[in-house]
Design a protein around this motif. Sequence first.
Motif, PDB file in Angstrom:
ATOM      1  N   ASP A  69      -0.618   7.066   8.171  1.00 53.95           N
ATOM      2  CA  ASP A  69      -0.825   7.341   6.758  1.00 53.95           C
ATOM      3  C   ASP A  69       0.452   8.412   6.360  1.00 53.95           C
ATOM      4  O   ASP A  69       0.366   9.457   6.282  1.00 53.95           O
ATOM      5  CB  ASP A  69      -2.144   8.115   6.614  1.00 53.95           C
ATOM      6  CG  ASP A  69      -2.615   8.290   5.097  1.00 53.95           C
ATOM      7  OD1 ASP A  69      -2.081   7.608   4.380  1.00 53.95           O
ATOM      8  OD2 ASP A  69      -3.282   9.299   4.935  1.00 53.95           O
ATOM      9  N   ALA A 124       6.395   1.851   1.325  1.00 53.19           N
ATOM     10  CA  ALA A 124       5.161   2.546   2.087  1.00 53.19           C
ATOM     11  C   ALA A 124       5.229   4.038   1.601  1.00 53.19           C
ATOM     12  O   ALA A 124       4.427   4.749   1.920  1.00 53.19           O
ATOM     13  CB  ALA A 124       5.257   2.349   3.519  1.00 53.19           C
ATOM     14  N   LYS A 184       0.435   6.788  -4.312  1.00 48.18           N
ATOM     15  CA  LYS A 184      -0.683   6.057  -4.176  1.00 48.18           C
ATOM     16  C   LYS A 184      -1.354   5.872  -5.498  1.00 48.18           C
ATOM     17  O   LYS A 184      -1.118   6.715  -6.402  1.00 48.18           O
ATOM     18  CB  LYS A 184      -1.677   6.920  -3.243  1.00 48.18           C
ATOM     19  CG  LYS A 184      -1.031   6.744  -1.979  1.00 48.18           C
ATOM     20  CD  LYS A 184      -1.980   7.392  -1.028  1.00 48.18           C
ATOM     21  CE  LYS A 184      -1.323   7.277   0.426  1.00 48.18           C
ATOM     22  NZ  LYS A 184      -1.923   8.110   1.400  1.00 48.18           N
ATOM     23  N   LYS A 190      -4.866   4.266  -3.059  1.00 42.55           N
ATOM     24  CA  LYS A 190      -4.189   2.866  -2.360  1.00 42.55           C
ATOM     25  C   LYS A 190      -2.649   3.161  -2.581  1.00 42.55           C
ATOM     26  O   LYS A 190      -2.090   3.204  -3.493  1.00 42.55           O
ATOM     27  CB  LYS A 190      -4.547   1.689  -3.229  1.00 42.55           C
ATOM     28  CG  LYS A 190      -6.215   1.439  -2.564  1.00 42.55           C
ATOM     29  CD  LYS A 190      -6.355  -0.319  -3.126  1.00 42.55           C
ATOM     30  CE  LYS A 190      -7.610  -0.722  -2.149  1.00 42.55           C
ATOM     31  NZ  LYS A 190      -7.431  -2.065  -2.134  1.00 42.55           N
ATOM     32  N   SER A 191      -1.959   2.649  -1.364  1.00 42.96           N
ATOM     33  CA  SER A 191      -0.227   2.825  -1.394  1.00 42.96           C
ATOM     34  C   SER A 191      -0.022   1.360  -2.010  1.00 42.96           C
ATOM     35  O   SER A 191      -0.685   0.389  -1.628  1.00 42.96           O
ATOM     36  CB  SER A 191      -0.273   2.707  -0.100  1.00 42.96           C
ATOM     37  OG  SER A 191       1.487   2.449   0.151  1.00 42.96           O
ATOM     38  N   GLU A 193       0.115  -1.825   0.270  1.00 45.67           N
ATOM     39  CA  GLU A 193      -1.135  -2.800   0.455  1.00 45.67           C
ATOM     40  C   GLU A 193      -0.906  -4.239  -0.320  1.00 45.67           C
ATOM     41  O   GLU A 193      -1.397  -5.013   0.403  1.00 45.67           O
ATOM     42  CB  GLU A 193      -2.298  -2.016   0.271  1.00 45.67           C
ATOM     43  CG  GLU A 193      -2.595  -0.791   1.069  1.00 45.67           C
ATOM     44  CD  GLU A 193      -3.906  -0.287   0.690  1.00 45.67           C
ATOM     45  OE1 GLU A 193      -4.932  -1.049   0.542  1.00 45.67           O
ATOM     46  OE2 GLU A 193      -4.026   1.026   0.889  1.00 45.67           O
ATOM     47  N   LYS A 194      -0.149  -4.308  -1.142  1.00 47.78           N
ATOM     48  CA  LYS A 194       0.223  -5.372  -1.760  1.00 47.78           C
ATOM     49  C   LYS A 194       1.005  -6.433  -1.018  1.00 47.78           C
ATOM     50  O   LYS A 194       1.370  -7.494  -1.513  1.00 47.78           O
ATOM     51  CB  LYS A 194       0.686  -5.272  -3.110  1.00 47.78           C
ATOM     52  CG  LYS A 194      -0.264  -4.538  -4.039  1.00 47.78           C
ATOM     53  CD  LYS A 194       0.197  -4.682  -5.572  1.00 47.78           C
ATOM     54  CE  LYS A 194      -0.529  -3.778  -6.587  1.00 47.78           C
ATOM     55  NZ  LYS A 194       0.369  -3.194  -7.411  1.00 47.78           N
ATOM     56  N   SER A 201      -0.814  -4.907  10.027  1.00 51.73           N
ATOM     57  CA  SER A 201      -0.897  -5.049   8.542  1.00 51.73           C
ATOM     58  C   SER A 201      -0.562  -6.617   8.264  1.00 51.73           C
ATOM     59  O   SER A 201      -0.975  -6.857   7.253  1.00 51.73           O
ATOM     60  CB  SER A 201       0.293  -4.091   8.192  1.00 51.73           C
ATOM     61  OG  SER A 201       0.110  -2.922   8.306  1.00 51.73           O
ATOM     62  N   THR A 208      -3.347 -10.442   9.152  1.00 53.23           N
ATOM     63  CA  THR A 208      -4.857 -10.193   8.947  1.00 53.23           C
ATOM     64  C   THR A 208      -5.277 -11.710   8.472  1.00 53.23           C
ATOM     65  O   THR A 208      -4.440 -12.518   8.223  1.00 53.23           O
ATOM     66  CB  THR A 208      -4.904  -9.539   7.682  1.00 53.23           C
ATOM     67  OG1 THR A 208      -4.316  -9.883   6.559  1.00 53.23           O
ATOM     68  CG2 THR A 208      -4.661  -7.895   7.895  1.00 53.23           C
TER      69      THR A 208
END
Length: 240
Positions: free
Chosen positions: A3, A157, A161, A166-167, A170-171, A201, A204
Amino acid sequence: MSDLQPSKLGTKEHWDSVYEEELANFEEIGDEGEVWHVIRSFGTESVEKMVEWALEHVPSSSNASILEVGSGNGTLLFGLLDAGYDPITLSGIDYSRGAVSLAKEIASKRGGGAQSISFSECDFLKDEPKVLDSTQGADESGVWDVLMDKGTYDAIALGQKDENGKSPVEKYPGRVTRLLKPGGYFLITSCNFTEDELNASFTTEETSLLYHSRIQHKTYTYGGKSGSICSSVAFRKRLP
Ligand SMILES: C[S@@+](CC[C@H](N)C(=O)[O-])C[C@H]1O[C@@H](n2cnc3c(N)ncnc32)[C@H](O)[C@@H]1O
């Protein structure tokens, strides 16, 4: 995944000011600018290793379309050119206009086909990268054979956020999936994430990416533990 706390390295203003200065230096004294690094050897050594990976898995004879995400001053793409890749198949995007201008100026000073590498201003998380001429192997629907990243995922990264915590990063995996052809490769080099974190990451259910291979970097031992200064992992998009 670690994080990470947001930092200026995750802002466009930071990169705009970095490239504004590098562009001025280049125009004044012909300095190509920093190969981005945390530890000096990271930049050049990782370029060489990423090029070696490409030569092994997507040789220049394959005419694969290669897009570098966050291409900065263009060092990785110039490395691919020097290794024999057709410049027409090479593209770089960066959201900082100064980076695009710097890479173009370096390309024109280098000559030898470097001017045929396409560098364009594009935010990887929001915009569609310019599609190559369809005769050069890129698909008209805007998908690529190979995506490469050296340090850009790390920078994203460190972005702010949103209100839901949300960072922006994540997209990122979803954008890789969108822009890769089935069977295409994504090679990433990171200084902030371990191979296990990158695997978690990018592989998925939503991404349809599978672990493909890794690059061995120099290791060090400190306090009885061994590690590498950076991680490089390649993923492959599932075939239908
Ligand atoms: C750490 S530097 C790496 C530059 C280059 N790959 C290298 O290794 O020298 C990160 C780069 O990503 C770019 N960048 C950051 N976020 C981006 C985004 N959302 N879309 C496109 N480029 C981005 C920055 O402008 C910067 O050039």
